[in-house]
Design a protein around this motif. Sequence first.
Motif, PDB file in Angstrom:
ATOM      1  N   ARG A 173       0.824  -1.221   0.000  1.00 59.69           N
ATOM      2  CA  ARG A 173       0.000   0.000   0.000  1.00 59.69           C
ATOM      3  C   ARG A 173       0.854   1.266   0.000  1.00 59.69           C
ATOM      4  N   LEU A 174       2.079   1.149   0.486  1.00 58.29           N
ATOM      5  CA  LEU A 174       3.001   2.290   0.471  1.00 58.29           C
ATOM      6  C   LEU A 174       3.776   2.387  -0.841  1.00 58.29           C
ATOM      7  N   GLY A 175       3.550   1.430  -1.746  1.00 62.90           N
ATOM      8  CA  GLY A 175       4.185   1.464  -3.054  1.00 62.90           C
ATOM      9  C   GLY A 175       5.405   0.581  -3.210  1.00 62.90           C
ATOM     10  N   PHE A 176       5.719  -0.232  -2.215  1.00 63.89           N
ATOM     11  CA  PHE A 176       6.872  -1.126  -2.304  1.00 63.89           C
ATOM     12  C   PHE A 176       6.480  -2.428  -3.009  1.00 63.89           C
ATOM     13  N   VAL A 177       7.346  -2.918  -3.877  1.00 64.21           N
ATOM     14  CA  VAL A 177       7.116  -4.198  -4.539  1.00 64.21           C
ATOM     15  C   VAL A 177       7.376  -5.335  -3.559  1.00 64.21           C
ATOM     16  N   GLN A 178       8.417  -5.201  -2.738  1.00 57.37           N
ATOM     17  CA  GLN A 178       8.769  -6.161  -1.698  1.00 57.37           C
ATOM     18  C   GLN A 178       8.943  -5.389  -0.392  1.00 57.37           C
ATOM     19  N   PRO A 179       8.678  -6.007   0.758  1.00 57.16           N
ATOM     20  CA  PRO A 179       8.900  -5.320   2.028  1.00 57.16           C
ATOM     21  C   PRO A 179      10.385  -4.970   2.204  1.00 57.16           C
ATOM     22  N   PRO A 180      10.706  -3.697   2.451  1.00 54.33           N
ATOM     23  CA  PRO A 180      12.106  -3.297   2.608  1.00 54.33           C
ATOM     24  C   PRO A 180      12.679  -3.601   3.990  1.00 54.33           C
ATOM     25  N   SER A 181      11.825  -3.976   4.938  1.00 51.89           N
ATOM     26  CA  SER A 181      12.259  -4.300   6.300  1.00 51.89           C
ATOM     27  C   SER A 181      11.090  -4.958   7.019  1.00 51.89           C
ATOM     28  N   CYS A 182      11.315  -5.333   8.269  1.00 50.55           N
ATOM     29  CA  CYS A 182      10.209  -5.826   9.084  1.00 50.55           C
ATOM     30  C   CYS A 182       9.392  -4.624   9.573  1.00 50.55           C
ATOM     31  N   LEU A 183       8.212  -4.874  10.081  1.00 49.55           N
ATOM     32  CA  LEU A 183       7.370  -3.779  10.565  1.00 49.55           C
ATOM     33  C   LEU A 183       7.981  -3.067  11.771  1.00 49.55           C
ATOM     34  N   LYS A 184       8.687  -3.827  12.616  1.00 52.43           N
ATOM     35  CA  LYS A 184       9.311  -3.213  13.793  1.00 52.43           C
ATOM     36  C   LYS A 184      10.341  -2.167  13.383  1.00 52.43           C
ATOM     37  N   ALA A 235       7.277 -11.171  -8.039  1.00 52.86           N
ATOM     38  CA  ALA A 235       6.403 -10.083  -7.601  1.00 52.86           C
ATOM     39  C   ALA A 235       5.437  -9.643  -8.695  1.00 52.86           C
ATOM     40  N   ASN A 236       5.524 -10.245  -9.880  1.00 53.33           N
ATOM     41  CA  ASN A 236       4.559  -9.953 -10.945  1.00 53.33           C
ATOM     42  C   ASN A 236       3.234 -10.657 -10.687  1.00 53.33           C
ATOM     43  N   ILE A 237       3.257 -11.691  -9.848  1.00 51.48           N
ATOM     44  CA  ILE A 237       2.034 -12.387  -9.468  1.00 51.48           C
ATOM     45  C   ILE A 237       1.349 -11.553  -8.394  1.00 51.48           C
ATOM     46  N   GLY A 238       0.071 -11.299  -8.573  1.00 55.85           N
ATOM     47  CA  GLY A 238      -0.679 -10.437  -7.666  1.00 55.85           C
ATOM     48  C   GLY A 238      -0.589 -10.861  -6.210  1.00 55.85           C
ATOM     49  N   TYR A 278      24.005 -11.668  -3.022  1.00 55.84           N
ATOM     50  CA  TYR A 278      24.678 -12.689  -2.225  1.00 55.84           C
ATOM     51  C   TYR A 278      24.897 -13.907  -3.114  1.00 55.84           C
ATOM     52  N   PRO A 279      25.759 -14.822  -2.699  1.00 57.23           N
ATOM     53  CA  PRO A 279      26.001 -16.004  -3.531  1.00 57.23           C
ATOM     54  C   PRO A 279      24.738 -16.812  -3.832  1.00 57.23           C
ATOM     55  N   SER A 280      23.783 -16.846  -2.900  1.00 58.33           N
ATOM     56  CA  SER A 280      22.597 -17.680  -3.120  1.00 58.33           C
ATOM     57  C   SER A 280      21.315 -16.884  -3.369  1.00 58.33           C
ATOM     58  N   ILE A 281      21.383 -15.551  -3.380  1.00 60.71           N
ATOM     59  CA  ILE A 281      20.158 -14.765  -3.539  1.00 60.71           C
ATOM     60  C   ILE A 281      20.479 -13.369  -4.069  1.00 60.71           C
ATOM     61  N   ARG A 282      19.604 -12.898  -4.965  1.00 61.00           N
ATOM     62  CA  ARG A 282      19.667 -11.501  -5.406  1.00 61.00           C
ATOM     63  C   ARG A 282      18.309 -11.099  -5.950  1.00 61.00           C
ATOM     64  N   TRP A 283      18.043  -9.802  -5.927  1.00 57.87           N
ATOM     65  CA  TRP A 283      16.767  -9.267  -6.374  1.00 57.87           C
ATOM     66  C   TRP A 283      16.944  -8.662  -7.755  1.00 57.87           C
ATOM     67  N   ASP A 284      16.156  -9.131  -8.708  1.00 59.29           N
ATOM     68  CA  ASP A 284      16.161  -8.606 -10.073  1.00 59.29           C
ATOM     69  C   ASP A 284      15.088  -7.524 -10.142  1.00 59.29           C
ATOM     70  N   THR A 285      15.513  -6.278 -10.035  1.00 54.15           N
ATOM     71  CA  THR A 285      14.581  -5.152  -9.972  1.00 54.15           C
ATOM     72  C   THR A 285      13.775  -5.010 -11.264  1.00 54.15           C
ATOM     73  N   ASN A 318      12.902  -7.253 -13.609  1.00 47.62           N
ATOM     74  CA  ASN A 318      11.900  -8.309 -13.824  1.00 47.62           C
ATOM     75  C   ASN A 318      11.066  -8.620 -12.598  1.00 47.62           C
ATOM     76  N   LYS A 319      11.361  -7.965 -11.483  1.00 42.74           N
ATOM     77  CA  LYS A 319      10.629  -8.142 -10.216  1.00 42.74           C
ATOM     78  C   LYS A 319      10.615  -9.606  -9.774  1.00 42.74           C
ATOM     79  N   ARG A 320      11.792 -10.210  -9.811  1.00 36.25           N
ATOM     80  CA  ARG A 320      11.923 -11.611  -9.409  1.00 36.25           C
ATOM     81  C   ARG A 320      13.079 -11.770  -8.440  1.00 36.25           C
ATOM     82  N   LEU A 321      12.893 -12.653  -7.506  1.00 34.69           N
ATOM     83  CA  LEU A 321      13.936 -13.007  -6.556  1.00 34.69           C
ATOM     84  C   LEU A 321      14.656 -14.212  -7.119  1.00 34.69           C
ATOM     85  N   LEU A 322      15.935 -14.033  -7.410  1.00 36.00           N
ATOM     86  CA  LEU A 322      16.744 -15.122  -7.946  1.00 36.00           C
ATOM     87  C   LEU A 322      17.469 -15.756  -6.784  1.00 36.00           C
TER      88      LEU A 322
END
Length: 151
Positions: free
Chosen positions: A60-71, A105-108, A135-142, A144-148
Amino acid sequence: MPKSTERRKRNHYPHGIAIDPDQLKDDVAPPPENTGTSDSMDHGHTQMSDFFVTMCFFARLGFVQPPSCLKCAYRSAGCGETKKMDDQKNEKGSCSELVPWRKDANIGLHPDKLEGNIVFVTCDTAKSLIEGDAYPSIRWDTRNKRLLHEI
């Protein structure tokens, strides 16, 4: 009978990896109708629905993925406890709370569409991925909005 005041410690998950939901059995509470009690939050468990709320809040704030925890979001907004207490709780500025991320993140964003499309990262990992770190096992593809990642 008095309730036990002993709290179970949450698992600490490593920074820089995606965690499959099946690996969180000990930290995620079953739905309330299966627990027999309504106080699962008192024992270090988080409801899966709380993770969905986190994703919706940031969407609702416009983020495709949560940038942090709510705390951390609440804390960085200047709300809550005093600065001194925050420093005592979070001396190194790191946070290992789990944050839900969609693999695609392209999936609703809908509860029925999350199965098979969700992994968890630590709050620190989410912050780093948003900033463009890989990271060696994870990266965010901005683009294509996909987590690799590799699990």
